[in-house]
Design an enzyme around this catalytic site. Structure first.
Site, PDB file in Angstrom:
ATOM      1  CE  LYS A  41      -0.330  -0.363   5.017  1.00  0.00           C
ATOM      2  NZ  LYS A  41      -1.024  -1.065   6.108  1.00  0.00           N
ATOM      3  CE1 TYR A 254      13.716  31.276   5.197  1.00  0.00           C
ATOM      4  CE2 TYR A 254      13.664  28.891   4.888  1.00  0.00           C
ATOM      5  CZ  TYR A 254      13.523  30.171   4.386  1.00  0.00           C
ATOM      6  OH  TYR A 254      13.189  30.349   3.078  1.00  0.00           O
TER       7      TYR A 254
HETATM    8  C1  PLP Z   1      -0.127  -2.014   6.780  1.00  0.00           C
HETATM    9  C2  PLP Z   1      -0.658  -3.347   7.171  1.00  0.00           C
HETATM   10  C3  PLP Z   1       0.201  -4.452   7.295  1.00  0.00           C
HETATM   11  C4  PLP Z   1       1.706  -4.345   7.231  1.00  0.00           C
HETATM   12  O1  PLP Z   1       2.198  -3.896   8.473  1.00  0.00           O
HETATM   13  P1  PLP Z   1       3.765  -3.704   8.760  1.00  0.00           P
HETATM   14  O2  PLP Z   1       3.821  -3.272  10.171  1.00  0.00           O
HETATM   15  O3  PLP Z   1       4.235  -2.655   7.803  1.00  0.00           O
HETATM   16  O4  PLP Z   1       4.431  -5.007   8.520  1.00  0.00           O
HETATM   17  C5  PLP Z   1      -0.374  -5.698   7.500  1.00  0.00           C
HETATM   18  N1  PLP Z   1      -1.728  -5.836   7.631  1.00  0.00           N
HETATM   19  C6  PLP Z   1      -2.571  -4.782   7.552  1.00  0.00           C
HETATM   20  C7  PLP Z   1      -4.031  -4.997   7.726  1.00  0.00           C
HETATM   21  C8  PLP Z   1      -2.064  -3.500   7.336  1.00  0.00           C
HETATM   22  O5  PLP Z   1      -2.905  -2.452   7.292  1.00  0.00           O
END
Ligand code: PLP
Length: 356
Positions: A41, A254
């Protein structure tokens, strides 16, 4: 329209695909008999979902998780004829049925409304049921599980998500696992999945049929300070645009928030908070030139940051300072955030270069 590269006048993200592959193999070894999916994702946490997925298919990965249908469509297009199951985490809306069908996406259903909408869509059923076992974020309830089991709903996958997996002794881990086992037993024909990256490290009882690591593939965990055997997969490579000597009393950036108390050599590099170097790293973060530390002087600005290169006497304009890489976890601590936020914060306009 093809846009010419701004490098070496802008930062770029170097993504090491061999590191991602090696992390996948490491997580697969830890997962024993369970299969290992890849969570890609948010454009694979900023590293490039299509390229990463393509490489991981070569490592034997067959299941990929994205958040939204449009992420799923983009991934399917990138993968072309290669076979892969693409799971969409954020549920199912009837308005998106044609996207699910055209791109061959499999929804993760989180509510009874999701289940009803999917049933009414006429799509050939292939879906996951996501149960909430204590995170109270997304997912169906225990009562919903009984309802659906009585209706002989038959998911391909049942899953839940751990809230505290990075704390291996947290009491919620065991209670979530037990609750998940009960719910999953109502759907004996479905594959079962509970563990994210940190869940993989909790051991066999958490692996079930399919593990779902994301951050671990990209070389980090949220288990600060614990050994994990993963290798860094991304570094933000910022070219030096200008070098100057600073004298005691000179200030930088800054707000003049850094004041030199001795003479030093400072380099201005082409990376700032628009590229994903958080302003919270002002005066506390660091980069590296060939492994040698170069601490940030003053405020990180939008496209520029000044670093101390006194320990790198040979550094010249056009050389590069690397950020993140092996320091991803430690910089996340310094910025009071997580490696997840640092990676997904890399600006969408930053050129990605895939190596390895
Ligand atoms: C993002 C997500 C993962 C992956 O989690 P990590 O901590 O990055 O390994 C797995 N399952 C779900 C439902 C997620 O939303």
């Amino acid at each position: 329209m093809s846009v010419s590269s701004d490098y070496p006048r802008a930062a770029r993200l170097i993504v090491d695909l061999e590191a991602v592959a090696s992390n996948y193999r490491h997580l697969q070894t830890l997962s024993g008999d369970a299969a290992v999916a890849a969570v890609v994702k948010a454009n694979a946490y900023g590293l490039g979902a299509g390229t990463i997925a393509h490489r991981l298919i070569g490592e034997g990965c067959t299941d990929f998780f994205v958040a939204t249908p449009s992420e799923g469509e983009a991934l399917r297009e990138d993968l072309g004829a290669q076979s892969a199951t693409i799971w969409v985490l954020n549920g199912f809306d009837i308005k998106q049925a044609s996207a699910f069908e055209a791109a061959g996406l499999s929804p993760v259903l989180n509510t009874l409304d999701d289940v009803a909408a999917y049933a009414s869509s006429g799509l050939t059923p292939h879906f996951a049921l996501h149960f909430d076992t204590a995170m109270h974020r997304l997912g169906l309830s225990d009562a919903d599980a009984l309802t659906l089991a009585r209706q002989s709903v038959s998911p391909a996958l049942v899953m839940s998500h751990l809230a505290c997996a990075e704390q291996s002794d947290h009491r919620l881990n065991v209670s979530q696992r037990e609750r998940f086992e009960t719910i999953a037993s109502y759907f004996p024909d479905a594959r079962k999945s509970l563990a994210n990256t940190s869940g993989v490290y909790l051991g066999d009882e958490y692996h079930f049929d399919l593990c779902r690591p994301g951050i671990g593939l990209y070389g980090a965990t949220a288990r600060t300070g614990q050994k994990h055997g993963l290798v860094p997969a991304a570094r933000l490579q910022a070219p030096i645009l200008q070098i100057r000597d600073l004298h005691p009393g000179d200030t930088v950036g800054y707000g003049a928030s850094y004041r030199a108390d001795r003479s030093l050599r400072a380099a201005t590099v082409a990376a700032g908070y628009a590229d994903g170097l958080p302003r919270a790293l002002s005066n506390v973060g660091w980069g590296r030139i060939d492994g040698v530390g170069a601490r940030i002087l003053g405020k990180v600005s939008m496209d520029l940051t000044v670093v101390d290169i006194s320990d790198c006497p040979d550094a010249a304009v056009g050389d590069t300072v690397d950020f993140l890489g092996p320091d991803l976890d430690a910089l996340a601590v310094a910025a009071e955030t997580l490696p997840y936020e640092l990676l997904t914060g890399i600006g969408p306009g930053v050129e990605r270069i895939w190596v390895g």
